[in-house]
Design a protein around this motif. Structure first.
Motif, PDB file in Angstrom:
ATOM      1  N   ILE A 184       0.842  -1.207   0.000  1.00  0.00           N
ATOM      2  CA  ILE A 184       0.000   0.000   0.000  1.00  0.00           C
ATOM      3  C   ILE A 184       0.875   1.255   0.000  1.00  0.00           C
ATOM      4  O   ILE A 184       0.626   2.218  -0.734  1.00  0.00           O
ATOM      5  N   GLU A 185       1.913   1.234   0.847  1.00  0.00           N
ATOM      6  CA  GLU A 185       2.836   2.380   0.908  1.00  0.00           C
ATOM      7  C   GLU A 185       3.447   2.663  -0.464  1.00  0.00           C
ATOM      8  O   GLU A 185       3.494   3.815  -0.925  1.00  0.00           O
ATOM      9  N   LYS A 186       3.910   1.609  -1.125  1.00  0.00           N
ATOM     10  CA  LYS A 186       4.563   1.754  -2.434  1.00  0.00           C
ATOM     11  C   LYS A 186       3.615   2.353  -3.468  1.00  0.00           C
ATOM     12  O   LYS A 186       4.008   3.216  -4.263  1.00  0.00           O
ATOM     13  N   GLN A 187       2.348   1.930  -3.464  1.00  0.00           N
ATOM     14  CA  GLN A 187       1.408   2.418  -4.466  1.00  0.00           C
ATOM     15  C   GLN A 187       0.997   3.866  -4.200  1.00  0.00           C
ATOM     16  O   GLN A 187       0.759   4.633  -5.138  1.00  0.00           O
ATOM     17  N   ILE A 188       0.923   4.263  -2.941  1.00  0.00           N
ATOM     18  CA  ILE A 188       0.654   5.681  -2.631  1.00  0.00           C
ATOM     19  C   ILE A 188       1.796   6.545  -3.141  1.00  0.00           C
ATOM     20  O   ILE A 188       1.584   7.604  -3.755  1.00  0.00           O
ATOM     21  N   GLN A 189       3.010   6.088  -2.904  1.00  0.00           N
ATOM     22  CA  GLN A 189       4.173   6.838  -3.379  1.00  0.00           C
ATOM     23  C   GLN A 189       4.226   6.876  -4.901  1.00  0.00           C
ATOM     24  O   GLN A 189       4.573   7.903  -5.503  1.00  0.00           O
ATOM     25  N   LYS A 190       3.869   5.775  -5.562  1.00  0.00           N
ATOM     26  CA  LYS A 190       3.871   5.732  -7.021  1.00  0.00           C
ATOM     27  C   LYS A 190       2.835   6.695  -7.602  1.00  0.00           C
ATOM     28  O   LYS A 190       3.102   7.403  -8.587  1.00  0.00           O
ATOM     29  N   ALA A 191       1.650   6.722  -7.012  1.00  0.00           N
ATOM     30  CA  ALA A 191       0.601   7.626  -7.501  1.00  0.00           C
ATOM     31  C   ALA A 191       1.046   9.079  -7.396  1.00  0.00           C
ATOM     32  O   ALA A 191       0.790   9.883  -8.295  1.00  0.00           O
ATOM     33  N   ASN A 192       1.740   9.419  -6.312  1.00  0.00           N
ATOM     34  CA  ASN A 192       2.239  10.784  -6.155  1.00  0.00           C
ATOM     35  C   ASN A 192       3.331  11.092  -7.180  1.00  0.00           C
ATOM     36  O   ASN A 192       3.430  12.205  -7.689  1.00  0.00           O
ATOM     37  N   LYS A 193       4.145  10.096  -7.478  1.00  0.00           N
ATOM     38  CA  LYS A 193       5.199  10.296  -8.472  1.00  0.00           C
ATOM     39  C   LYS A 193       4.620  10.423  -9.875  1.00  0.00           C
ATOM     40  O   LYS A 193       5.077  11.251 -10.676  1.00  0.00           O
ATOM     41  N   ASP A 194       3.598   9.629 -10.210  1.00  0.00           N
ATOM     42  CA  ASP A 194       2.992   9.669 -11.546  1.00  0.00           C
ATOM     43  C   ASP A 194       2.263  10.980 -11.803  1.00  0.00           C
ATOM     44  O   ASP A 194       2.235  11.469 -12.939  1.00  0.00           O
ATOM     45  N   GLN A 195       1.629  11.528 -10.765  1.00  0.00           N
ATOM     46  CA  GLN A 195       0.869  12.787 -10.891  1.00  0.00           C
ATOM     47  C   GLN A 195      -0.208  12.700 -11.977  1.00  0.00           C
ATOM     48  O   GLN A 195      -0.409  13.633 -12.755  1.00  0.00           O
ATOM     49  N   LEU A 196      -0.891  11.572 -12.028  1.00  0.00           N
ATOM     50  CA  LEU A 196      -1.938  11.375 -13.036  1.00  0.00           C
ATOM     51  C   LEU A 196      -3.339  11.644 -12.482  1.00  0.00           C
ATOM     52  O   LEU A 196      -4.280  11.846 -13.259  1.00  0.00           O
ATOM     53  N   VAL A 197      -3.492  11.628 -11.153  1.00  0.00           N
ATOM     54  CA  VAL A 197      -4.831  11.694 -10.574  1.00  0.00           C
ATOM     55  C   VAL A 197      -4.962  12.910  -9.666  1.00  0.00           C
ATOM     56  O   VAL A 197      -3.978  13.453  -9.159  1.00  0.00           O
ATOM     57  N   ASP A 198      -6.221  13.318  -9.457  1.00  0.00           N
ATOM     58  CA  ASP A 198      -6.518  14.467  -8.601  1.00  0.00           C
ATOM     59  C   ASP A 198      -6.875  14.047  -7.184  1.00  0.00           C
ATOM     60  O   ASP A 198      -6.810  14.856  -6.260  1.00  0.00           O
ATOM     61  N   VAL A 199      -7.284  12.791  -7.013  1.00  0.00           N
ATOM     62  CA  VAL A 199      -7.651  12.297  -5.692  1.00  0.00           C
ATOM     63  C   VAL A 199      -7.395  10.785  -5.665  1.00  0.00           C
ATOM     64  O   VAL A 199      -7.488  10.111  -6.694  1.00  0.00           O
ATOM     65  N   LEU A 200      -7.068  10.263  -4.461  1.00  0.00           N
ATOM     66  CA  LEU A 200      -6.792   8.831  -4.288  1.00  0.00           C
ATOM     67  C   LEU A 200      -7.800   8.222  -3.318  1.00  0.00           C
ATOM     68  O   LEU A 200      -8.111   8.818  -2.282  1.00  0.00           O
ATOM     69  N   ILE A 201      -8.299   7.031  -3.676  1.00  0.00           N
ATOM     70  CA  ILE A 201      -9.113   6.233  -2.761  1.00  0.00           C
ATOM     71  C   ILE A 201      -8.264   5.046  -2.323  1.00  0.00           C
ATOM     72  O   ILE A 201      -7.773   4.284  -3.156  1.00  0.00           O
ATOM     73  N   VAL A 202      -8.065   4.909  -1.003  1.00  0.00           N
ATOM     74  CA  VAL A 202      -7.239   3.833  -0.455  1.00  0.00           C
ATOM     75  C   VAL A 202      -8.114   2.995   0.465  1.00  0.00           C
ATOM     76  O   VAL A 202      -8.693   3.520   1.418  1.00  0.00           O
ATOM     77  N   GLY A 203      -8.246   1.691   0.178  1.00  0.00           N
ATOM     78  CA  GLY A 203      -9.073   0.891   1.061  1.00  0.00           C
ATOM     79  C   GLY A 203      -9.265  -0.536   0.593  1.00  0.00           C
ATOM     80  O   GLY A 203      -8.562  -1.037  -0.290  1.00  0.00           O
ATOM     81  N   ARG A 204     -10.258  -1.193   1.189  1.00  0.00           N
ATOM     82  CA  ARG A 204     -10.588  -2.583   0.912  1.00  0.00           C
ATOM     83  C   ARG A 204     -11.965  -2.870   1.514  1.00  0.00           C
ATOM     84  O   ARG A 204     -12.561  -2.017   2.193  1.00  0.00           O
ATOM     85  N   GLY A 205     -12.458  -4.092   1.286  1.00  0.00           N
ATOM     86  CA  GLY A 205     -13.730  -4.491   1.861  1.00  0.00           C
ATOM     87  C   GLY A 205     -13.597  -4.826   3.334  1.00  0.00           C
ATOM     88  O   GLY A 205     -12.526  -4.680   3.937  1.00  0.00           O
ATOM     89  N   GLY A 206     -14.676  -5.294   3.936  1.00  0.00           N
ATOM     90  CA  GLY A 206     -14.696  -5.545   5.363  1.00  0.00           C
ATOM     91  C   GLY A 206     -13.911  -6.785   5.764  1.00  0.00           C
ATOM     92  O   GLY A 206     -13.476  -7.579   4.929  1.00  0.00           O
ATOM     93  N   GLY A 207     -13.737  -6.957   7.077  1.00  0.00           N
ATOM     94  CA  GLY A 207     -13.003  -8.093   7.615  1.00  0.00           C
ATOM     95  C   GLY A 207     -12.768  -7.911   9.103  1.00  0.00           C
ATOM     96  O   GLY A 207     -13.214  -6.935   9.717  1.00  0.00           O
ATOM     97  N   SER A 208     -12.028  -8.847   9.690  1.00  0.00           N
ATOM     98  CA  SER A 208     -11.704  -8.756  11.115  1.00  0.00           C
ATOM     99  C   SER A 208     -10.628  -7.710  11.322  1.00  0.00           C
ATOM    100  O   SER A 208     -10.053  -7.185  10.375  1.00  0.00           O
ATOM    101  N   ILE A 209     -10.343  -7.412  12.590  1.00  0.00           N
ATOM    102  CA  ILE A 209      -9.297  -6.441  12.883  1.00  0.00           C
ATOM    103  C   ILE A 209      -7.944  -6.909  12.371  1.00  0.00           C
ATOM    104  O   ILE A 209      -7.119  -6.115  11.940  1.00  0.00           O
ATOM    105  N   GLU A 210      -7.751  -8.242  12.369  1.00  0.00           N
ATOM    106  CA  GLU A 210      -6.504  -8.769  11.822  1.00  0.00           C
ATOM    107  C   GLU A 210      -6.445  -8.551  10.310  1.00  0.00           C
ATOM    108  O   GLU A 210      -5.393  -8.219   9.753  1.00  0.00           O
ATOM    109  N   ASP A 211      -7.594  -8.731   9.639  1.00  0.00           N
ATOM    110  CA  ASP A 211      -7.632  -8.542   8.185  1.00  0.00           C
ATOM    111  C   ASP A 211      -7.336  -7.094   7.801  1.00  0.00           C
ATOM    112  O   ASP A 211      -6.712  -6.822   6.769  1.00  0.00           O
ATOM    113  N   LEU A 212      -7.806  -6.160   8.623  1.00  0.00           N
ATOM    114  CA  LEU A 212      -7.666  -4.725   8.310  1.00  0.00           C
ATOM    115  C   LEU A 212      -6.397  -4.119   8.888  1.00  0.00           C
ATOM    116  O   LEU A 212      -6.162  -2.913   8.727  1.00  0.00           O
TER     117      LEU A 212
END
Length: 449
Positions: A184-212
């Motif tokens: 996740i860290e790597k992809q956030i950094q890549k998106a900032n380097k690419d400068q292709l998008v105006d906003v980022l959505i970071v997430g996933r579906g539901g799960g236990s506290i261990e899953d999240l």
């Protein structure tokens, strides 16, 4: 007499100690109970009693284990601990050496979550002042999530339904497991380097506290904090909260909600544009009508103040009156002629000569009266016209020219003072019957008293 061997207190204590500390069941103890008589040593050690309804036992927790705690214990806390039995020879008492300690009923992950949350909050990671605004009309939206999960499908469907003009970029990442935080860290950094998008959505579906849990890890938290692109977190269900939610610029309760929060509704935009268009049309029509009214008023004012227009108006009135007079005369003569014809017809039954003489006299008299009345009316109308004409001439600035006055201009601007002209200037003088163009050879200034 049988020889009895007496043990020393030390020997007995050592024997008991060896039995207790070497017992495989007592070397690793998992036990739970209530803390009582907690003492915190100045060197960081904890001493307390662990008790339940039927018994109690002393517990020692040395400072090297205390520093790993995720909470601050206190009397009355229900806890679970892991440790081993030890015996203190000098005191002849046994106790538990505790290695880990956690609140009973609350998992260690949750305790770690709460501890890190408080620490990050104290450091200002969640400060609203550092959060970036989400753009109202993004041209491109980036999504960091699993490419095969339900979250990406929900986000794509929502954005296509609400705002199909936006371009969607997927940055695939692991969202569960030990390596997820780095992915996740790597992809956030890549998106900032690419400068292709105006906003980022970071997430996933539901799960236990261990899953999240990856969204509670510091690599992810730091990447979100340092991102130049605004980030919407969309982790789990509405009741799930991670540290990524607090540090992000905006928290969405679900991935679907993230798609809605990142985009305007096309239906709302259409209504907004339609409203603006209607307002513009109303304003334009109103402005045109105001300008038309203003133009009519200006035209009327100009027409009412123009001398030539007033003269033309009076002349037209004179012509109309003259035509009306001529029409009246023609109708009167036609009527009289008709009467003459009737009378002439009646004369056939009377003395022709006498009747003719009478009618000739009568006709002559009527003709004279008619001529006199016509002349008087004509003279009266001409006199009225002359009076109106003279009154108009008095209001006409050009009438002064009949008395020898002139006016002089330079570049079509009237000259009022010698200071308005210079030697060598070309000037134009208007007389009653024409214009003269001159060149100034000399000028003098007079002071009239």
């Amino acid at each position: 007499m049988q020889d009895i061997r007496y043990l020393t207190v030390t020997a007995l204590t050592k024997y008991i100690k060896q039995i207790l500390e070497n017992d495989k069941h007592l070397g690793q103890i998992y036990i739970k109970g209530e803390i009582s008589n907690l003492t915190k040593h100045s060197r960081g050690h904890f001493y307390f009693t662990l008790k339940d309804e039927g018994a109690q036992i002393r517990v020692t927790m040395f400072s090297n284990y205390v520093k790993n705690l995720n909470f601050s214990p206190k009397d009355g806390d229900k806890v679970r601990l892991f440790g081993s039995i030890s015996l203190y020879e000098a005191g002849g008492s046994y106790a538990i050496n505790a290695y880990t300690l956690e609140q009973d009923g609350i998992g260690s992950l949750y305790l770690a979550y709460e501890k890190l949350k408080k620490s990050l909050n104290d450091l200002g990671y969640f400060d609203p002042k550092r959060k970036k605004a989400i753009p109202n009309y993004p041209k491109a939206i980036g999504v960091i999530t699993s490419p095969t999960g339900a979250a990406i499908r929900d986000i794509i469907h929502t954005i296509e339904r609400r705002y199909p003009s936006a371009t969607l970029y997927l940055y695939p990442a692991l969202v569960q497991g030990e390596e997820a935080k780095y992915s996740i860290e790597k992809q956030i950094q890549k998106a900032n380097k690419d400068q292709l998008v105006d906003v980022l959505i970071v997430g996933r579906g539901g799960g236990s506290i261990e899953d999240l849990w990856a969204f509670n890890e510091m690599p992810v938290i730091e990447a979100i904090l340092q991102s130049k692109i605004p980030i919407i977190s969309a982790v789990g269900h509405e009741t799930d909260f991670t540290l990524a939610d607090f540090v992000s610029d905006l928290r969405a309760p679900t991935p679907t909600a993230a798609g809605e929060l990142s985009t305007p509704s096309k239906d709302t935009l259409l209504e907004l544009v339609s409203g603006y268009r209607n307002q513009l049309e109303v304003y334009t029509r109103k402005h045109i009508e105001q300008q038309k009214t203003r133009l009519v008023h200006l035209d009327e004012r100009l027409a009412s103040k123009a001398p030539m227009a007033l003269i033309k108006q009076l002349y037209e009135r004179y012509q109309n009156a003259n035509k009306q007079l001529e029409g009246s005369m023609e109708r009167l003569l036609s009527g009289k002629k008709h009467q003459f014809d009737l009378l002439n017809q009646r004369l056939q039954d009377y003395d022709i000569q006498t009747l003719i003489a009478y009618k000739v006299e009568k006709t002559t008299q009527l003709a004279n009266n008619l001529t006199q009345n016509y002349e008087r009316l004509r003279v009266k109308k001409e006199d009225q016209f002359q009076l109106l004409l003279q009154a108009l001439k008095h209001q006409n600035p050009l009438s002064l020219m009949d008395k020898g006055y002139t006016y002089t201009t330079k570049n079509q601007k009237r000259i009022e003072s010698v200071t308005d002209i210079e030697v060598g200037d070309a000037i134009e003088t208007t007389l009653k019957d024409g214009k003269l163009t001159s060149v100034v050879k000399n000028k003098e200034t007079h002071t009239w008293k």
